[in-house]
Motif scaffolding. Structure first.
Motif, PDB file in Angstrom:
ATOM      1  N   PHE A 185       0.832  -1.205   0.000  1.00 56.00           N
ATOM      2  CA  PHE A 185       0.000   0.000   0.000  1.00 56.00           C
ATOM      3  C   PHE A 185       0.866   1.253   0.000  1.00 56.00           C
ATOM      4  N   SER A 186       1.932   1.243   0.792  1.00 58.23           N
ATOM      5  CA  SER A 186       2.806   2.413   0.856  1.00 58.23           C
ATOM      6  C   SER A 186       3.597   2.591  -0.434  1.00 58.23           C
ATOM      7  N   ARG A 187       3.975   1.491  -1.077  1.00 57.99           N
ATOM      8  CA  ARG A 187       4.636   1.601  -2.381  1.00 57.99           C
ATOM      9  C   ARG A 187       3.671   2.187  -3.413  1.00 57.99           C
ATOM     10  N   ALA A 188       2.411   1.780  -3.372  1.00 58.00           N
ATOM     11  CA  ALA A 188       1.412   2.397  -4.248  1.00 58.00           C
ATOM     12  C   ALA A 188       1.325   3.892  -3.978  1.00 58.00           C
ATOM     13  N   GLY A 189       1.437   4.284  -2.706  1.00 59.23           N
ATOM     14  CA  GLY A 189       1.436   5.692  -2.358  1.00 59.23           C
ATOM     15  C   GLY A 189       2.624   6.441  -2.932  1.00 59.23           C
ATOM     16  N   GLU A 190       3.785   5.823  -2.919  1.00 56.49           N
ATOM     17  CA  GLU A 190       4.966   6.449  -3.515  1.00 56.49           C
ATOM     18  C   GLU A 190       4.766   6.674  -5.012  1.00 56.49           C
TER      19      GLU A 190
END
Length: 269
Positions: A224-229
């Protein structure tokens, strides 16, 4: 945690498309449903006490989120949680705003006492309050945490016999013995209502498909955080970021996640 293992967790989700039952808050319900779909799961939102238990029995995981809390909702959560416990289905509690009011704190403590909560997912303030470690909450947002975050997450996990996912600029995942930290993410995730709730949905989706809750939770946070990046790289502000976040979660590949996931094992704390 091995990067290939993180990628394998994403592949497992998309292979089995787990059903994730939510009793969640009305502010972010649609976002939680859509991020579950984008992660690779199948969402269902069934909050009526008359069907909550039956629906939970069909699911691969159950999310209980107290963001827009009522006493009737707690009753439905107990019904759903007990049905999930009876079948060995992981129950994820998101204690939104715990510590802000007595009602919220007491509801969380009741759910933790009466249910087998597999994963407790909250921000630093919420986890600090429940751990008795001096967390502060303003409304439903974290207002600070006293002490080392890895140690607080581990202490909370030991206190409740659960896996704790404590979110923030870094995410800490602990079962009280092993603690992982996820360094992925972007500040825009903190400027958008609902990213914490969506994290619980992604965590539940991965937990339903995995066989090691600590590693599944870490992989979920990394994904999820990689998608945010990736979303932040193409956004002009919070709302264009919101749209891109769903797209990037849906389009995230195993190769990208394996190459960019920032997950470290900090050991026993």
């Amino acid at each position: 945690m091995d990067s290939q293992k993180i990628a394998d967790e994403l592949a497992a989700v998309r292979s089995c498309h787990p059903l994730v039952h939510h009793i969640t808050n009305t502010v972010t319900m649609n976002d939680c449903a859509n991020i579950t779909l984008c992660a690779g799961g199948a969402p269902v939102m069934a909050a009526a006490p008359e069907e909550a238990g039956e629906m939970a029995g069909m699911a691969g995981a159950v999310v209980l989120n107290i963001g827009t809390l009522s006493l009737a909702q707690v009753d439905a959560m107990l019904i759903a949680g007990k049905a999930a416990n009876a079948r060995g289905i992981p129950v994820i509690l998101d204690p939104v705003g715990a510590g802000a009011t007595a009602m919220r704190t007491e509801a969380c403590e009741r759910l933790l006492a009466e249910l087998d909560i597999a994963i407790l997912k909250g921000n630093a303030g919420e986890i600090g309050v429940l751990a008795g470690a001096g967390g502060e909450v303003r409304g439903v947002d974290s207002a600070g945490l006293s002490g080392d975050p890895a140690a607080v997450a581990a202490a909370c996990a030991r206190k409740y016999g659960t896996v704790v996912v404590m979110t923030g600029s870094e995410d800490y995942i602990s079962d009280g013995e092993r603690t992982l930290v996820v360094g992925n993410g972007n500040p825009l995730m903190g400027r958008l209502s609902g990213t914490g709730c969506m994290t619980a949905s992604v965590v539940a989706t991965f937990a339903a498909a995995g066989d090691d809750l600590v590693e599944s939770c870490a992989a979920a946070c990394a994904a999820f955080s990689r998608a945010g990046e990736r979303a932040a790289a193409q956004s002009r502000g919070p709302y264009s970021f919101r749209t891109a976040l769903f797209d990037e979660m849906a389009n995230l590949t195993q190769e990208d996640l394996a190459g960019h996931a920032d997950v470290k094992d900090v050991g026993a704390v």
